[in-house]
Motif scaffolding. Structure first.
Motif, PDB file in Angstrom:
ATOM      1  N   ASN A 120     -44.912  23.126   9.317  1.00  0.00           N
ATOM      2  CA  ASN A 120     -43.634  22.729   8.726  1.00  0.00           C
ATOM      3  C   ASN A 120     -42.649  22.288   9.801  1.00  0.00           C
ATOM      4  O   ASN A 120     -41.969  21.277   9.656  1.00  0.00           O
ATOM      5  CB  ASN A 120     -43.070  23.896   7.908  1.00  0.00           C
ATOM      6  CG  ASN A 120     -41.724  23.604   7.313  1.00  0.00           C
ATOM      7  OD1 ASN A 120     -40.711  23.851   7.955  1.00  0.00           O
ATOM      8  ND2 ASN A 120     -41.707  23.082   6.118  1.00  0.00           N
ATOM      9  N   GLU A 121     -42.605  23.020  10.898  1.00  0.00           N
ATOM     10  CA  GLU A 121     -41.717  22.650  12.018  1.00  0.00           C
ATOM     11  C   GLU A 121     -42.164  21.332  12.642  1.00  0.00           C
ATOM     12  O   GLU A 121     -41.336  20.476  12.971  1.00  0.00           O
ATOM     13  CB  GLU A 121     -41.689  23.763  13.056  1.00  0.00           C
ATOM     14  CG  GLU A 121     -40.979  25.017  12.576  1.00  0.00           C
ATOM     15  CD  GLU A 121     -41.113  26.193  13.535  1.00  0.00           C
ATOM     16  OE1 GLU A 121     -41.574  25.996  14.684  1.00  0.00           O
ATOM     17  OE2 GLU A 121     -40.763  27.311  13.125  1.00  0.00           O
ATOM     18  N   ASN A 122     -43.478  21.164  12.816  1.00  0.00           N
ATOM     19  CA  ASN A 122     -44.000  19.906  13.364  1.00  0.00           C
ATOM     20  C   ASN A 122     -43.651  18.739  12.461  1.00  0.00           C
ATOM     21  O   ASN A 122     -43.250  17.674  12.942  1.00  0.00           O
ATOM     22  CB  ASN A 122     -45.521  19.971  13.528  1.00  0.00           C
ATOM     23  CG  ASN A 122     -45.959  20.895  14.629  1.00  0.00           C
ATOM     24  OD1 ASN A 122     -45.186  21.257  15.513  1.00  0.00           O
ATOM     25  ND2 ASN A 122     -47.205  21.315  14.572  1.00  0.00           N
ATOM     26  N   LEU A 123     -43.790  18.936  11.168  1.00  0.00           N
ATOM     27  CA  LEU A 123     -43.477  17.878  10.219  1.00  0.00           C
ATOM     28  C   LEU A 123     -42.016  17.477  10.336  1.00  0.00           C
ATOM     29  O   LEU A 123     -41.692  16.288  10.362  1.00  0.00           O
ATOM     30  CB  LEU A 123     -43.809  18.321   8.795  1.00  0.00           C
ATOM     31  CG  LEU A 123     -43.551  17.304   7.685  1.00  0.00           C
ATOM     32  CD1 LEU A 123     -44.338  16.024   7.918  1.00  0.00           C
ATOM     33  CD2 LEU A 123     -43.880  17.905   6.326  1.00  0.00           C
ATOM     34  N   THR A 124     -41.147  18.448  10.453  1.00  0.00           N
ATOM     35  CA  THR A 124     -39.714  18.164  10.606  1.00  0.00           C
ATOM     36  C   THR A 124     -39.467  17.317  11.847  1.00  0.00           C
ATOM     37  O   THR A 124     -38.732  16.325  11.797  1.00  0.00           O
ATOM     38  CB  THR A 124     -38.918  19.487  10.679  1.00  0.00           C
ATOM     39  OG1 THR A 124     -39.134  20.229   9.474  1.00  0.00           O
ATOM     40  CG2 THR A 124     -37.440  19.236  10.854  1.00  0.00           C
ATOM     41  N   GLU A 125     -40.086  17.679  12.964  1.00  0.00           N
ATOM     42  CA  GLU A 125     -39.929  16.923  14.211  1.00  0.00           C
ATOM     43  C   GLU A 125     -40.500  15.512  14.089  1.00  0.00           C
ATOM     44  O   GLU A 125     -39.879  14.539  14.545  1.00  0.00           O
ATOM     45  CB  GLU A 125     -40.631  17.653  15.356  1.00  0.00           C
ATOM     46  CG  GLU A 125     -39.952  18.937  15.773  1.00  0.00           C
ATOM     47  CD  GLU A 125     -40.761  19.710  16.814  1.00  0.00           C
ATOM     48  OE1 GLU A 125     -41.626  19.102  17.484  1.00  0.00           O
ATOM     49  OE2 GLU A 125     -40.528  20.926  16.940  1.00  0.00           O
ATOM     50  N   HIS A 126     -41.667  15.389  13.483  1.00  0.00           N
ATOM     51  CA  HIS A 126     -42.304  14.075  13.359  1.00  0.00           C
ATOM     52  C   HIS A 126     -41.513  13.154  12.433  1.00  0.00           C
ATOM     53  O   HIS A 126     -41.426  11.948  12.688  1.00  0.00           O
ATOM     54  CB  HIS A 126     -43.752  14.221  12.874  1.00  0.00           C
ATOM     55  CG  HIS A 126     -44.633  14.892  13.884  1.00  0.00           C
ATOM     56  ND1 HIS A 126     -45.671  15.718  13.542  1.00  0.00           N
ATOM     57  CD2 HIS A 126     -44.615  14.872  15.244  1.00  0.00           C
ATOM     58  CE1 HIS A 126     -46.256  16.177  14.637  1.00  0.00           C
ATOM     59  NE2 HIS A 126     -45.633  15.669  15.683  1.00  0.00           N
ATOM     60  N   LEU A 127     -40.937  13.703  11.384  1.00  0.00           N
ATOM     61  CA  LEU A 127     -40.112  12.889  10.489  1.00  0.00           C
ATOM     62  C   LEU A 127     -38.861  12.396  11.205  1.00  0.00           C
ATOM     63  O   LEU A 127     -38.455  11.235  11.041  1.00  0.00           O
ATOM     64  CB  LEU A 127     -39.732  13.685   9.238  1.00  0.00           C
ATOM     65  CG  LEU A 127     -40.865  13.947   8.254  1.00  0.00           C
ATOM     66  CD1 LEU A 127     -40.443  14.974   7.215  1.00  0.00           C
ATOM     67  CD2 LEU A 127     -41.315  12.655   7.588  1.00  0.00           C
ATOM     68  N   GLU A 128     -38.258  13.246  12.005  1.00  0.00           N
ATOM     69  CA  GLU A 128     -37.065  12.846  12.773  1.00  0.00           C
ATOM     70  C   GLU A 128     -37.419  11.740  13.771  1.00  0.00           C
ATOM     71  O   GLU A 128     -36.693  10.763  13.918  1.00  0.00           O
ATOM     72  CB  GLU A 128     -36.464  14.065  13.490  1.00  0.00           C
ATOM     73  CG  GLU A 128     -35.134  13.792  14.129  1.00  0.00           C
ATOM     74  CD  GLU A 128     -34.057  13.390  13.128  1.00  0.00           C
ATOM     75  OE1 GLU A 128     -33.224  12.528  13.502  1.00  0.00           O
ATOM     76  OE2 GLU A 128     -34.038  13.893  12.001  1.00  0.00           O
ATOM     77  N   ALA A 129     -38.556  11.900  14.459  1.00  0.00           N
ATOM     78  CA  ALA A 129     -38.999  10.878  15.418  1.00  0.00           C
ATOM     79  C   ALA A 129     -39.306   9.563  14.704  1.00  0.00           C
ATOM     80  O   ALA A 129     -38.987   8.482  15.219  1.00  0.00           O
ATOM     81  CB  ALA A 129     -40.237  11.376  16.169  1.00  0.00           C
TER      82      ALA A 129
END
Length: 127
Positions: A84-93
């Motif tokens: 979930n944290e990775n997804l948040t970071e990847h969406l922001e990028a």
């Protein structure tokens, strides 16, 4: 006896509510992913951004829902939180790359988003 029946009923309602929430969340994520992909196909920056925002909105539910109600294995719970944290970071990028008109880089970030989805499904569904 009435207390036991009431407790079972309340547990069933809570479980149903969480399952409904998860089903609705997955449908929103699906809609967002489709909109992002459509944005790439039709060169629509606004579709990509709206799709990412839909995914972000759907993903935010996992900060409010107790995932242990539908994930029984404690190690899976932590892994899911990490995804979930990775997804948040990847969406922001992904949003940053689109804003900077770096569509090739944004496509690579979209692949990471899809990988996050598949990783979570692999754990939860046992693929």
């Amino acid at each position: 006896m009435k207390k036991i029946i009431l407790a079972l009923a309340l547990t069933s309602v809570a479980t149903f509510a969480n399952e409904t929430t998860i089903d609705a969340t997955m449908k929103l994520m699906d809609q967002g992913l489709n909109q992002v992909q459509r944005g790439f196909i039709y060169n629509s920056k606004s579709d990509i951004i709206r799709g990412v925002e839909t995914i972000e909105s759907a993903n935010s539910i996992f900060t409010h829902v107790d995932v242990s109600t539908f994930i029984k294995n404690n190690s899976k719970i932590q892994v899911t939180k990490n995804i979930n944290e990775n997804l948040t970071e990847h969406l922001e990028a992904l949003k940053k790359d689109v804003a900077a008109d770096k569509y090739s880089d944004a496509g690579a970030k979209y692949a990471k988003v899809l990988n996050d989805c598949v990783s979570c499904h692999t754990i939860i569904r046992g693929w």
